[in-house]
Structure formats: C-alpha cells, structure tokens
Scaffold this motif. Structure first.
Motif, short mmCIF file in Angstrom:
data_model
loop_
_atom_site.label_atom_id
_atom_site.label_comp_id
_atom_site.label_asym_id
_atom_site.label_seq_id
_atom_site.Cartn_x
_atom_site.Cartn_y
_atom_site.Cartn_z
N ILE A 295 -2.21 25.76 7.31
CA ILE A 295 -1.37 24.74 6.66
C ILE A 295 -0.34 24.28 7.69
N SER A 296 -0.76 23.40 8.55
CA SER A 296 0.08 23.01 9.68
C SER A 296 1.36 22.30 9.26
N SER A 297 1.38 21.76 8.03
CA SER A 297 2.57 21.05 7.55
C SER A 297 3.60 21.98 6.92
N LEU A 298 3.29 23.29 6.79
CA LEU A 298 4.15 24.23 6.09
C LEU A 298 5.50 24.38 6.78
N GLU A 299 6.56 24.20 5.99
CA GLU A 299 7.91 24.33 6.50
C GLU A 299 8.64 25.54 5.92
N LEU A 300 8.35 25.86 4.67
CA LEU A 300 9.01 27.00 4.02
C LEU A 300 7.97 27.91 3.39
N PHE A 301 8.02 29.19 3.75
CA PHE A 301 7.06 30.17 3.23
C PHE A 301 7.85 31.40 2.79
N THR A 309 0.88 44.11 1.16
CA THR A 309 0.63 45.19 2.11
C THR A 309 -0.14 44.66 3.31
N GLY A 310 -0.46 45.58 4.21
CA GLY A 310 -1.24 45.19 5.38
C GLY A 310 -0.36 44.61 6.48
N SER A 311 -0.99 43.98 7.42
CA SER A 311 -0.28 43.43 8.58
C SER A 311 0.04 41.96 8.36
N VAL A 312 1.02 41.50 9.11
CA VAL A 312 1.37 40.08 9.08
C VAL A 312 0.45 39.36 10.05
N PRO A 313 -0.23 38.28 9.60
CA PRO A 313 -1.16 37.59 10.51
C PRO A 313 -0.50 37.22 11.83
N GLU A 314 -1.19 37.55 12.92
CA GLU A 314 -0.63 37.30 14.25
C GLU A 314 -0.61 35.82 14.62
N ASN A 315 -1.33 35.02 13.84
CA ASN A 315 -1.38 33.60 14.16
C ASN A 315 -0.37 32.78 13.36
N MET A 316 0.67 33.44 12.85
CA MET A 316 1.70 32.70 12.13
C MET A 316 2.37 31.66 13.02
N GLY A 317 2.28 31.86 14.31
CA GLY A 317 2.86 30.91 15.25
C GLY A 317 2.19 29.55 15.22
N ASN A 318 1.02 29.45 14.54
CA ASN A 318 0.37 28.15 14.41
C ASN A 318 1.15 27.20 13.50
N LEU A 319 2.06 27.76 12.72
CA LEU A 319 2.85 26.94 11.80
C LEU A 319 4.01 26.33 12.58
N ARG A 320 3.68 25.31 13.37
CA ARG A 320 4.67 24.75 14.30
C ARG A 320 5.85 24.08 13.60
N ASN A 321 5.67 23.68 12.34
CA ASN A 321 6.75 23.00 11.61
C ASN A 321 7.59 23.96 10.77
#
Length: 808
Positions: A295-301, A309-321
């Motif tokens: 969701i490249s447009s995501l601003e607030l999560f 539980t589990g791990s935080v996705p390592e590709n969260m940095g793709n959310l440039r906005n």
C-alpha cells in the motif's frame, strides 16, 4: 407564555396584512403571495421557537424587509421560495419548529454549531427537494426520524456530536443518492444496518463514538465508492470481514472495538489506495500481513494494543509516504537478535514523523542507521522491549524530535553528548535502564524540555549546573541512582514551572536548599533516602499547590515549620526517621485534605492534636517519639500535664512537668506528716476510739472479710448467743490471728445503742482482766441491711459471757 404567544400571533398577522397591502398593486404580485406566504409563516414559526440570538440575525426577520432578504434566508429567483436556510454558528437555543416541513422548496438546511434542544421534527421528511441537512454540534436528542428516508434527493446528513439515541433506521439504506452519512459522537445503539450496503453512491460513513454492537456487515463490502469508513469507538465484535471492492477506500478507522481474529492476508491488495489504517485497541491476533508494504499510499498505520505476534515485516520501508507507524502494545518479536532489523528499512520513509514500537518483545541493538531516520521525526517510542546495547551517538541527528521514550529496556552505557542537539525535545524518558556515568551537561541545551525522567539507573556524580537552563521543566525524576554531592544553590530557583520533583534514593549530601520560593507550582516533592541534613526549609511553605511531601530517612533536625499551615492542598506527608524535635504544629489538624501523616521515629514531644488527620488512627503514625502525649484515646498515649489546660495547643515542657511532679511529692509528704502529728496529738487526748493494733498499725476490716474469716458465720464456729447478738470464732489468715466476732442483732431493741456505748467504753478503759478489742465494723451486708460487729482477740478458755460483758 400565552401572552407572549398571542403577541407573536398579532405581529405575524400584522406582517401578513402589510405584505398583502404591498402586493395588491398588480395581479402577478397577488399570485406570488399565494405561492410563498406559507414560507413567510413557516419562518416566523421557526423564529418563535428560537432564542439566544447573540448575533442579532433574527432581528432582521421583520416587516421592514421581504423575507427573502432576511439574514440566513435565500430564495430562488423564479418563484421567490426559500431554498436555503443557513443558521450555522449563531449560538441559537430553543427548538426546531415542525413548521420547517412547510418550506417545501428547501434544498439546504444548516443549523450546525448551535445549542438547539429537542428532537429532529418528523416533518423534515416533507422536504422532497432537500439535498443537504446539517444539525451537527447541538444538543438534540430523540431518535432519527424514519420519515427522513422520504428525502430521496438527500446527499449529505450531518448529525454529528448530539445526544441522538435509538437505532440507525434501516430505511436509510433506500436513499440511493446518499454520499455522506455523519452520525458520529451520539448515543446510537443496535447494529450497523446491512441495508447501508445498498447505498452504492456512499463515500463517507461516519459512525464512530456511539454504542453500536454486533458484527461489521459483509454487505458494506459492496460500497465500491466508499472513501472514508469511521466505525471506531463502538462495541463492534467479530472478525474483520474479507472485502474485495474497497479499491476507493482512503481511511479505515475501526479502533477501540472488540474485533478479533486476523487481518486478511490480502489487505495490501484489496485496499491499494489506503492512506490511513486505525485498528488499535481491539483483540486482533496473528501476524502483520506482509502485503501491507504494497500500500504505497499509506501514511498512517496504527495497530497498537492488540495481540499481534511474530516479526515486523522487514519491507516496511517500502511505505515511502509513511507519516505514523504505531505497533505499540502487542507481542511482536521473538526475543532473538534480528527483531529490530526492520528499523533500518525505515530510513527510506523520508516523511516519517512518529514511530511507536514500545511495549513489545522486540530484542536487539538499536541500529546506527537510526541516525538516517527522517529529519521530520518528532516522536520516538521504543521503551519496554528487550533492547540492549547503547543509545547510538547519531541520535543527535534527529533535530526535530520532541518526544523520546526508551524506558524499561536493558540499554547501558552513557547518554551520548549529542543528546544536546535535540533542542526541540520536550519529553525525555530513559528511566529503568542500566545507564551509567554522569548526566551530560549538554542536557542543559534542551531549553524546551518539560519532562526529564532518568530514574532507576546507575548515574553517578553531581547534578550538572547546566540543568538550570531547562527553565520549562515541569517534571524532574532522578530517583534511585548513585547521584551525590550537594544540590547547586541556583538550581531550584530556576524551576518556576516545576510540578513534580523526585530526588529520592540517591546519595545527596549537604542541606536542602533554603530558598525554594520560586517553586510555587510544586505538587509532588520526594527527597527521602538521601544524606541530607539541616532544617526543613521554611520557604517550602510557599509551594501552595503541594499535595505530597516525602522527606523520611534522612537527618533533618529542628522543628516542623509553622509555614506548613499554609499548605492547604497537602494530602500525604512523611517526615519519619529524622531528628525532628519540638511539638507537632496544631495547625496541621486544619489541613482539609491531609489523609496521611507519618512522624514516626523522631524526637517530637508535647501534645498530639485531636482533629483533622489526627482523629484517624490509621492515617497518622507517631511511633518512636517517646515524649508525645494526649491525642485521641485510640492511640493510647499518656495524658498531658498542662499549666493551662483550657488553652488549646499549649503543652507543658518536660522540665515543667518534672518540677510539678517533685512539688506534688513534697506536698504529699508534708500532708502525711501533718496528719500523723495530728493523730498522735488526738490519741493523747483520747478523741478517737482505740482499736487493737497489729504491729502498731490500725486494722480495718470489711463485712466481706468478716464473712470469709468465719466461713459465713457458720454454726460450727458459734461460741454463743446473747441478748444483743452472737459470737463466732474466726481466723484472720492474712494476719495469722484467731479472733472472736461479735455480730449485733440490730432487730433487738437497744442493740444499736449498745454498740455505741460499748465503743465509747472500750476507747477509755484499760484492764488486764478485760478482753482486748481489735477493731469494729459498721457496714452494709450483701442484702443491703445494716451490719455492726466488734472483733476481739480470741480466748481459748473464755465463755460467751466474757464477750457479752460490755453489752449489759
């Protein structure tokens, strides 16, 4: 009220007459009157029900103007009928008259931002041309009228922030042209009607902050044009339904409900244009879907306070906005190295303003790449994790940071000097870690700092004097460290805004600063468990907002300051384990909110007050003060000896009490000597009855003793019976003496006179052949009868006649 209503009716009638006279000049004008006079009457009826027009708008609603020229009223050009009524923000109170239903040409109604009461009139359903209806931010109550669904052209309903009750009408689902439905911040109950899924044109659905229950209808998945869904702060349950047509959705707010289950794995594909996701404070579980990063447009999560539980996705940095990422309050992390690896990818989020990962199970070292985070980062929350290592020196690059929280981790080492670069920082929370070394003087550069928490670490050395430059400090907590030295004189004087100060459990020395005049806003003050000495500062009495004062386990001496009487907000005081002396200021009993007072283990003396906190034995502790007296009976202190007992609050000193006791003893000895001398003088003159003496002392016997020594005047001990009584043998065990007890029978005539005569004779006569009398007894027996007896020494060979001799 009837007179007022009648007056208004006459005024309205006058308006109609004037309007009629003005309109009879031509036939077209007459036709216009017939078509719009109902509008004028409806407006006047509305005016009758409205009050509080602080802006004077309704004063223009009079015969001086055509009603189409009245303020807030707009008419159509062709028919001169009212098409718009804008009464927003006029501070109007009162009610909406049902007459509004007669304005049948109305297209827009706006009564927002007023103080209107009552219910929404059902007659609104007559307005078939209505497109916009706003009644938000009033005090309206009652239910949403079913008739509202008759307004088939209605595109926007705004009833936000009222007191509307009942359920959402199912019939609202029949309004095919509806675009925006605002029902938030009311008292609506029941469930979300599945019929709302039929409004294909709906773009905004705002139902948050009500009391809605049940599940989210899957039919809402048909709302392909929906852009904003606000259903948070209700009591909705069940799982998040899988949806496939929300390609237009921009904002999803379902926070603070009772939703459970997992997030759909395909969420990143079904919501491709999402800008904000708020689903915190639910009962959601499972892992964070990796598809979120699509969701490249995501601003607030925000998924905080769930059970993820589990791990935080390592590709969260793709959310440039991304502006806000909050995953706090979950069970994320494995407790193994690598849990924090996703942080490095966030360096790509150049717009990031807030990062919250606190209250999880994340393990690892904060990467140095944190120095490359967005320069716009304002909030960094990382506390209550299993973070190890040190605070990276590059933290100083985040120059716009205003809130930094790393409490309750395992971070060690020193605070980097670069912390002084964060000159916008307002809150710094590093408590409950393993930080050591000295507090860096660069903290003094944080001139905007209001909260500083360095508690429960291993800091040593003195407080840096540079801290006085943080003049905006409101909360300062340095407790439970190894900080030593004295407190700089200039320090407290700089903290005019301070409301919380905790220096407890350190190794501070010297005296507590005497000048605390500037700390007038102080509410809580903790300096216990240190090595302070000296007196308690009198100027502390100027902190009039003070509620809590802990100064125990130090070496304070002197008296309790009288200035404490001015601390009217005090609730809890602990001055125990000091060397305080003097009396307890009676003014403390006048403090209205004081519920706990601990003065134990001092050297206080004098009277304990009895009112206020002192009348509650559980709220007042005084143990270890040996010279206290008085107080309420329950605390069982000795009574006080006061020179002026009627004067409240004045307790005698120890020295005065000793002098009084010695005087009383000397006076008592003098009285005894005088009595003894008087008795001897009287004995020589024969003025009292001589009793037989045991060891030169006078013996006094009671009825009970005579009863016991004769075994109840038993017949086995009877010596004889005479004219005036009987004689029984007895044993005075305490004196090991045999006696004869002559009990007079007072029923016999002359017995009482005989007792008196015998006593007179025996006190004057002495002869070797006469019986030796021991004593006499004049008392009352157990039946309440008068009892008189004479007690003689027993003669083994004597007869009753010998004992009867003096009764003749």
């Amino acid at each position: 009220m009837e007179i007022f209503s009648l007056k208004n009716q006459w005024i309205n009638l006058l308006f109609i007459i004037i309007f009629t006279l003005l309109s009879i000049s031509s036939k077209p004008a007459t036709l216009a009157l017939r078509s719009n006079e109902n509008d004028m009457l409806a407006l006047l009826s509305l005016k009758d029900q409205l009050v509080g027009d602080s802006h004077g708008v309704l004063t223009s609603w009079n015969a001086s103007f055509h009603f189409c020229q009245w303020q807030g009223v707009q008419c159509g050009r062709r028919h001169q009928r009212v098409v718009s009524l804008n009464m927003s923000g006029l501070s109007l109170a009162g009610f909406i008259s049902p007459a509004i239903g007669n304005l049948t040409f109305l297209r827009e109604v706006d009564f927002s931002y007023n103080k209107l009461q009552g219910s929404i009139p059902r007659e609104v359903g007559h307005l078939k041309r209505l497109v916009y209806l706003s009644l938000e931010l009033n005090h309206l109550n009652g239910e949403i009228p079913e008739e509202l669904s008759n307004c088939s052209n209605l595109q926007e309903i705004a009833f936000t922030a009222n007191n509307i009750t009942g359920e959402i009408p199912v019939s609202l689902g029949n309004m095919k042209n509806h675009i925006k439905l605002h029902l938030a911040y009311n008292l609506l109950i029941g469930g979300i009607p599945a019929s709302l899924g039929n409004i294909s044109t709906l773009k905004v659905l705002s139902l948050q902050h009500n009391k809605l229950k049940g599940t989210i209808p899957s039919s809402l998945g048909k709302l392909s044009n929906l852009e904003h869904m606000y259903i948070g702060k209700n009591k909705l349950s069940g799982s998040v339904p899988p949806v496939h047509n929300f390609s237009s959705l921009l904002v999803l707010d379902a926070a603070e409900n009772q939703l459970s289950g997992n997030l759909p794995p395909e969420i990143g594909y079904t919501f491709p244009n999402l800008e904000a996701i708020f689903i915190g404070l639910n009962q959601l579980t499972g892992e964070i879907p990796r598809s979120i990063s699509n969701i490249s447009s995501l601003e607030l999560f925000d998924i905080s306070l769930n059970g993820f539980t589990g791990s935080v996705p390592e590709n969260m940095g793709n959310l440039r906005n991304l502006l806000v990422l909050t995953i706090s309050g979950n069970y994320l992390g494995s407790g193994k190295p690598g849990d924090l690896s996703f942080l490095s990818s966030l360096s790509n989020c150049s717009r990031l303003q807030s990062l919250g990962i606190n209250y999880n199970h994340l393990y690892g070292v904060i990467p140095d790449s944190i120095a490359n985070f967005s320069i716009w980062l304002e909030e960094l929350l990382m506390g209550d994790n299993q973070i190890i290592g040190r605070i990276p020196h590059g933290i100083g690059n985040l120059i716009n940071l205003d809130f930094m929280e790393m409490k309750g981790t395992f971070i060690a080492g020193e605070i980097p000097i670069s912390i002084g670069n964060l000159q916008n920082l307002e809150g710094l929370y590093l408590g409950f870690n393993h930080l050591s070394g000295k507090i860096p003087s660069s903290i003094g550069n944080l001139s905007r700092l209001s909260d500083l928490d360095l508690s429960n670490n291993n800091f040593a050395g003195a407080i840096p004097l540079s801290l006085k430059q943080c003049t905006n400090l409101q909360k300062l907590d340095l407790s439970t460290n190894n900080i030593n030295g004295s407190i700089p004189y200039q320090l407290f004087g700089a903290f005019e805004r301070l409301i919380y100060l905790n220096l407890s459990h350190n190794s501070f020395t010297g005296s507590l600063l005497s000048d605390m005049r500037n700390m007038k806003n102080l509410v809580e003050f903790y300096v216990h468990n240190n090595n302070f000495h000296g007196e308690i500062p009198m100027t502390l009495g100027e902190s009039l907002e003070l509620t809590t004062l802990f100064m125990q386990k130090k070496s304070f001496h002197g008296t309790i300051p009288q200035s404490f009487a001015s601390l009217r907000s005090l609730e809890n005081i602990d001055l125990s384990n000091n060397n305080l002396s003097g009396t307890i200021p009676p003014e403390l009993q006048k403090l209205p909110f004081l519920v706990r007072l601990n003065l134990s283990f001092n050297q206080l003396e004098g009277e304990v007050p009895k009112k206020g906190v002192f009348k509650n034995a559980t709220g007042f502790s005084f143990f270890g003060n040996k010279n206290l007296c008085g107080g309420i009976p329950k605390i069982q202190l000795p009574k006080c000896f006061s020179e002026k007992p009627k004067e409240k609050g004045k307790v005698l000193s120890t020295k005065t009490i000793i002098v009084i006791i010695i005087s009383i003893l000397l006076g008592s000895i003098l009285v005894v000597l005088l009595v003894y001398h008087s008795l001897r003088h009287k004995a020589r003159r024969g003025t009292f009855m001589p009793s037989s003496l045991f060891d030169n002392g006078c013996l006094r016997l009671s009825y009970k003793e005579l009863l016991e020594c004769t075994h109840g005047f038993a017949s086995s001990n009877l010596i004889g019976i005479g004219s005036f009584g009987s004689v029984n043998k007895g044993v005075l065990y305490q004196h090991e003496k045999l006696v004869a007890v002559k009990v007079l029978n007072l029923r016999n005539h002359g017995a009482a006179r005989s007792f008196i005569a015998e006593c007179k004779a025996l006190r004057k006569i002495r002869h070797r052949n006469l019986l030796k009398i021991i004593t006499s007894c004049s008392s009352i027996d157990y039946q309440g009868n008068e009892f008189k007896a004479l007690v003689f020494e027993f003669m083994p060979n004597g007869s009753y006649l010998k004992y009867e001799y003096y009764t003749i």
